[in-house]
Write a protein that holds these residues in place. Structure first.
Motif, PDB file in Angstrom:
ATOM      1  N   TYR A 123      29.891  16.389  12.792  1.00  0.00           N
ATOM      2  CA  TYR A 123      30.103  15.271  13.700  1.00  0.00           C
ATOM      3  C   TYR A 123      28.845  14.409  13.773  1.00  0.00           C
ATOM      4  O   TYR A 123      27.732  14.869  13.523  1.00  0.00           O
ATOM      5  CB  TYR A 123      30.434  15.769  15.101  1.00  0.00           C
ATOM      6  N   GLN A 130      33.704  11.099  13.692  1.00  0.00           N
ATOM      7  CA  GLN A 130      34.272  12.343  13.185  1.00  0.00           C
ATOM      8  C   GLN A 130      33.513  12.861  11.962  1.00  0.00           C
ATOM      9  O   GLN A 130      33.517  14.059  11.683  1.00  0.00           O
ATOM     10  CB  GLN A 130      35.747  12.137  12.827  1.00  0.00           C
ATOM     11  N   GLU A 131      32.902  11.971  11.225  1.00  0.00           N
ATOM     12  CA  GLU A 131      32.044  12.350  10.101  1.00  0.00           C
ATOM     13  C   GLU A 131      30.666  11.751  10.340  1.00  0.00           C
ATOM     14  O   GLU A 131      30.544  10.572  10.682  1.00  0.00           O
ATOM     15  CB  GLU A 131      32.610  11.846   8.773  1.00  0.00           C
ATOM     16  N   LYS A 175      36.370  22.913  13.461  1.00  0.00           N
ATOM     17  CA  LYS A 175      35.211  22.245  12.867  1.00  0.00           C
ATOM     18  C   LYS A 175      33.924  22.699  13.545  1.00  0.00           C
ATOM     19  O   LYS A 175      32.900  22.899  12.881  1.00  0.00           O
ATOM     20  CB  LYS A 175      35.366  20.726  12.987  1.00  0.00           C
ATOM     21  N   GLY A 234      39.605   9.529  13.212  1.00  0.00           N
ATOM     22  CA  GLY A 234      40.180  10.718  12.615  1.00  0.00           C
ATOM     23  C   GLY A 234      41.586  10.447  12.119  1.00  0.00           C
ATOM     24  O   GLY A 234      42.061   9.306  12.121  1.00  0.00           O
ATOM     25  N   SER A 238      30.516  18.850   6.160  1.00  0.00           N
ATOM     26  CA  SER A 238      31.007  17.875   7.127  1.00  0.00           C
ATOM     27  C   SER A 238      30.483  18.221   8.512  1.00  0.00           C
ATOM     28  O   SER A 238      30.399  19.389   8.888  1.00  0.00           O
ATOM     29  CB  SER A 238      32.542  17.870   7.142  1.00  0.00           C
ATOM     30  N   ASP A 247      37.288  19.138  17.340  1.00  0.00           N
ATOM     31  CA  ASP A 247      38.157  20.202  16.854  1.00  0.00           C
ATOM     32  C   ASP A 247      37.396  21.521  16.882  1.00  0.00           C
ATOM     33  O   ASP A 247      36.277  21.623  16.369  1.00  0.00           O
ATOM     34  CB  ASP A 247      38.609  19.887  15.424  1.00  0.00           C
TER      35      ASP A 247
END
Length: 825
Positions: A206, A105-106, A288, A276, A204, A285
């Motif tokens: 993925y 997620q990051e 995002k 997440g 931020s 998302d």
């Protein structure tokens, strides 16, 4: 330790033992980098048999320097691969790829420098950076550099050698690395370094997106689903058993000769980046994605139309809440899928967080599907709905509008068609079935049987002893009549017209018995009209989900012309089903199939029970009246006290962190968060400045104009300062006319410019009193730079001393603090 290595041996043996008779499909997955914990989920899924259990024989293709991952997938040299956020850019540039899910997620991508003179991202301007092709297009790294004033055109990008020693020996000034990998190696080698993490600068993105090609997902959706779910299962196991997964990699995939400890460290870091808020692996998302896309636009990499991007991200709904829509397949499963698939496609394009799938169901399986919750929604005829509503608590969310494709009209009603062959016409008569056979759909089919039964009864047609065959589908009934296997058929309206358009029958070869006509109704009909089918939610489905689906269905009226042409149905608010219930009562069908007793019969039949219930109810009513009055008084008192307590708690929380006069943070809040900022600055070796501010001659203002004017000037000063700050800066009132500011990632020169701007802005302020007098005021500022190892108390002490000198030297100015007398080691 022995147990750990036995676990590795067990995993190895398990991977070698596979059922000989199992039929598996050959697929491959291309790795985007060298073997390490970054791909643990894939290794685990292969070696623990998750892929095999899914019917797949997966080949893991290793990375080689210079390999174009996207081309490997597009050219079908690999069915699946992992890539970076630059895949979004590749898709916009026309590459036919589909993103299935996000493993991290990051993003763990960072830049690392080992040279002492590179302290901030801005120092990388004009330097050599070793980076892969997809990392060079990764939005988070680019955005971090641009935000720090680095001209991307002046960077010297070098192909990534995958050798950390090239950075250590100075062959490059900075290297794109993973937070979970190279920092550990440098720490073990005791080599000083600096990490530039985009997340520390507010960017931020993925990391490691799992993707495939459009052709793969179009031709092999089930294979794609099996691969994705097995991969996610592998990742879940890897993060639940980090040490065992690291041992597996160490034993079988350790081409980089990493230590077991480094692999375990990598796994722990990646787990934090993968999970997440909902602790799920893989979600993507849309918001995002849109933020990432906006960053690409700002950097000039993404331009033009981006509308097709949504269809390229998770089209199979792996990371969405799946809704199964059951449909009564009254013409058979194939026809049901042909008819309703365009609607499901529209819903999946419209609903952001939901993915719908179609489940055709025959009459006999409806009750079981609802009872077992094998579906979430059901499109069904009114009779079945009434029974299911009574038994299982279904509730309608929308009703069908059936379109006539040639006449362009819609109707929310339908009826039955009673028909025979044109060469043997019939009229309704009491003895019409004495020598005739009858074909219908099902005993609980409204249009395929029950409406006709009502019409037969109204016309005194004798149905006792007739030969009737229920064939489960409307198409089967029509075929039986056309082929001579039945003399009379009953189907719902619209079926004959559809089959004629499909070339399956000649409508002129059929005779409609007891044909009727209704204004605005476009189909041939023999009976009364009843409300159309509805879509109903099952009891377990949240009302919020039902509202989302209903909104999308009703929104079809606003859909594009192309969408409307593809979908034969429209939807409206739930129709009135009172006429349906009247018919069910008349025919004594569920839920009205039990004997109906009037009041007198009920009392005679259940006299003792009746009087006992009346007596109990009387006592309960009297008790309820008394209790209700008492409870209302108690509830009012509880609500009053709850409101007072909630308000008090809210005020206490606000007062604990806020200065009540100016609305700024107070000293307590400042000291807590400034300490966190200092820890971050020391870890990343970034610059930080502290400004102590004091309004000049403020006591004279209070003495001359009064404390009310003084308070107004303090509030004016605060509201003037706030717009000058960045969102990452801290501002607090520490007492009286004293204020303090913390500036992150700011040089000494930047703090000087900022202080000069504050002084000039405050110098130009004017406050007009009630007596129309003009009050002006100025501010003095002391500036202290944070030194390595220095704590918060020391740097604030130096900024206060600088403020004192500024006031001593004439006020309305700023002064720089002296460096610490003793610098920490």
């Amino acid at each position: 330790m022995i147990a750990k290595y036995l676990c590795v041996v067990f995993i190895f043996i398990l991977s070698m033992v596979s059922p000989v008779c199992a039929k598996t499909e050959q697929v491959s997955v291309q790795l985007q980098w060298l073997n390490q914990f970054q791909f643990a989920g894939i290794y685990v899924a292969k070696d623990l048999g998750f892929y095999r259990d899914a019917g797949l024989d997966v080949t893991i293709k290793p990375y080689t320097p210079g390999l174009d991952i996207v081309e490997e997938v597009v050219q079908h040299r690999a069915e699946f691969a992992t890539g970076k956020s630059s895949l979004i850019l590749d898709r916009l540039q026309g590459h036919p790829i589909i993103i299935l899910g996000a493993i991290f997620q990051e993003s763990p991508e960072i830049l690392i420098a080992t040279q002492p003179d590179i302290k901030t991202p801005a120092d990388l301007a004009g330097k050599n950076i070793m980076i892969t092709h997809d990392q060079a297009n990764a939005t988070s790294l680019l955005s971090m550099l641009i935000s720090q004033g680095v001209n991307l055109g002046k960077l010297h990008l070098q192909p990534h050698s995958s050798r950390l020693e090239d950075l250590i020996r100075g062959k490059t000034d900075a290297m794109a690395c993973y937070l979970s990998n190279e920092p550990y190696q440098l720490d073990q080698a005791r080599i000083p370094y600096r990490v530039f993490n985009p997340a520390d600068y507010g960017f931020s993105s993925y990391g490691d997106l799992l993707f495939t090609s459009e052709e793969q997902i179009s031709l092999h959706p089930q294979q794609t689903r099996a691969f994705y779910l097995a991969t996610i299962k592998g990742w879940q196991w890897a993060f639940d058993h980090i040490e065992e997964a690291a041992q597996l990699i160490y034993a079988r995939y350790n081409t980089q000769d990493k230590t077991l400890d480094s692999l375990i460290f990598e796994g722990m870091v990646l787990k934090q980046l993968a999970m997440g808020p909902d602790q799920k692996i893989g979600p993507i998302d849309r918001d995002k994605i849109n933020r990432i896309l906006e960053l690409y636009r700002l950097t000039g990499q993404a331009n033009g139309d981006t509308n097709g991007l949504d269809q390229a991200i998770d089209p199979l709904g792996f990371n969405k809440y799946e809704l199964k829509i059951g449909i009564l397949a009254h013409r058979g499963n194939r026809k049901a899928l042909e008819r309703w698939t365009p609607l499901v496609t529209y819903l999946n394009d419209t609903l952001e967080d939901l993915h719908t799938t179609l489940v055709p169901i025959v009459f006999e399986e409806i009750a079981h599907s609802v009872r077992s919750q094998a579906i979430d929604f059901l499109i069904v005829n009114p009779v079945l709905y009434a029974e299911l509503e009574n038994k299982y608590g279904l509730s309608r969310i929308a009703s069908l509008l059936n379109r006539h494709p040639e006449e362009g009209s819609s109707t929310d009603q339908y009826g039955s068609v009673i028909f025979t062959r044109a060469r043997t016409p019939l009229n309704l008569a009491p003895d019409m079935f004495d020598t005739k056979t009858l074909a219908a759909v099902a005993p609980n089919s409204l249009g395929g049987w029950l409406m006709a039964v009502e019409t037969f009864r109204e016309n005194n047609v004798n149905l006792d002893g007739i030969e009737r065959n229920f064939l489960s589908s409307h198409d089967a009934v029509v075929s039986a009549v056309v082929n001579g296997d039945a003399d009379v058929g009953i189907v719902r309206t619209g079926i004959l017209e559809k089959m004629a358009r499909e070339g399956l029958i000649d409508l002129d070869a059929l005779f409609i018995i007891h044909e009727k006509s209704y204004i605005g109704f476009p189909f041939r009909v023999s009976t009364k009209l009843y409300p159309e089918w509805s879509i109903a939610k099952l009891r377990h489905v949240p009302i919020e989900t039902a509202n989302q689906l209903a909104s999308a269905l009703l929104g079809l009226s606003h859909a594009s012309h192309k969408t409307k042409e593809a979908i034969h149905e429209a939807w409206t608010v739930p129709s009135d089903y009172s006429s349906v219930h009247s018919l069910l009562k008349k025919l004594r069908l569920p839920p009205y199939d039990e004997t109906n007793l009037d009041v007198r019969q009920f009392i005679e039949h259940y006299a003792l029970w009746f009087y006992a219930i009346v007596a109990c109810l009387s006592v309960l009513v009297l008790h309820a009246i008394y209790s209700n009055r008492h409870n209302k008084h108690l509830e009012r008192e509880v609500r009053r006290r709850t409101r007072a307590l909630r308000k008090a708690n809210s005020n206490l929380s606000r007062l604990a962190r806020t200065d009540p006069l100016t609305g700024l943070h107070n000293r307590r809040y400042f000291m807590e968060f400034a300490q966190q900022y200092i820890s971050l600055a020391h870890r990343n070796e970034t610059e930080m400045q502290f400004l102590s501010l004091d309004l000049d001659h403020f006591k004279q203002v209070n003495d001359r104009y009064g404390h009310q004017v003084g308070d107004d000037i303090l509030k004016l000063f605060a509201t003037t300062l706030v717009p000058l700050l960045r969102s990452t800066d801290l501002l607090a009132r520490t007492g009286g006319e004293e204020f303090i500011i913390c500036l992150q990632n700011t040089t000494q020169e930047g703090a000087n410019v900022f202080a000069r701007k504050i002084i000039e802005t405050i110098r130009d302020l004017r406050y007009r009193t009630a007596e129309d007098e003009t009050v002006t005021f100025t501010v003095s500022i002391g500036i202290a730079s944070l030194f390595r190892g220095e704590n918060l108390e020391d740097v604030l002490c130096r900024s206060d001393h600088a403020l004192y000198r500024a006031k001593k030297n004439g006020r309305d100015r700023f002064t720089l603090a002296d460096p610490p007398e003793v610098l920490p080691d």
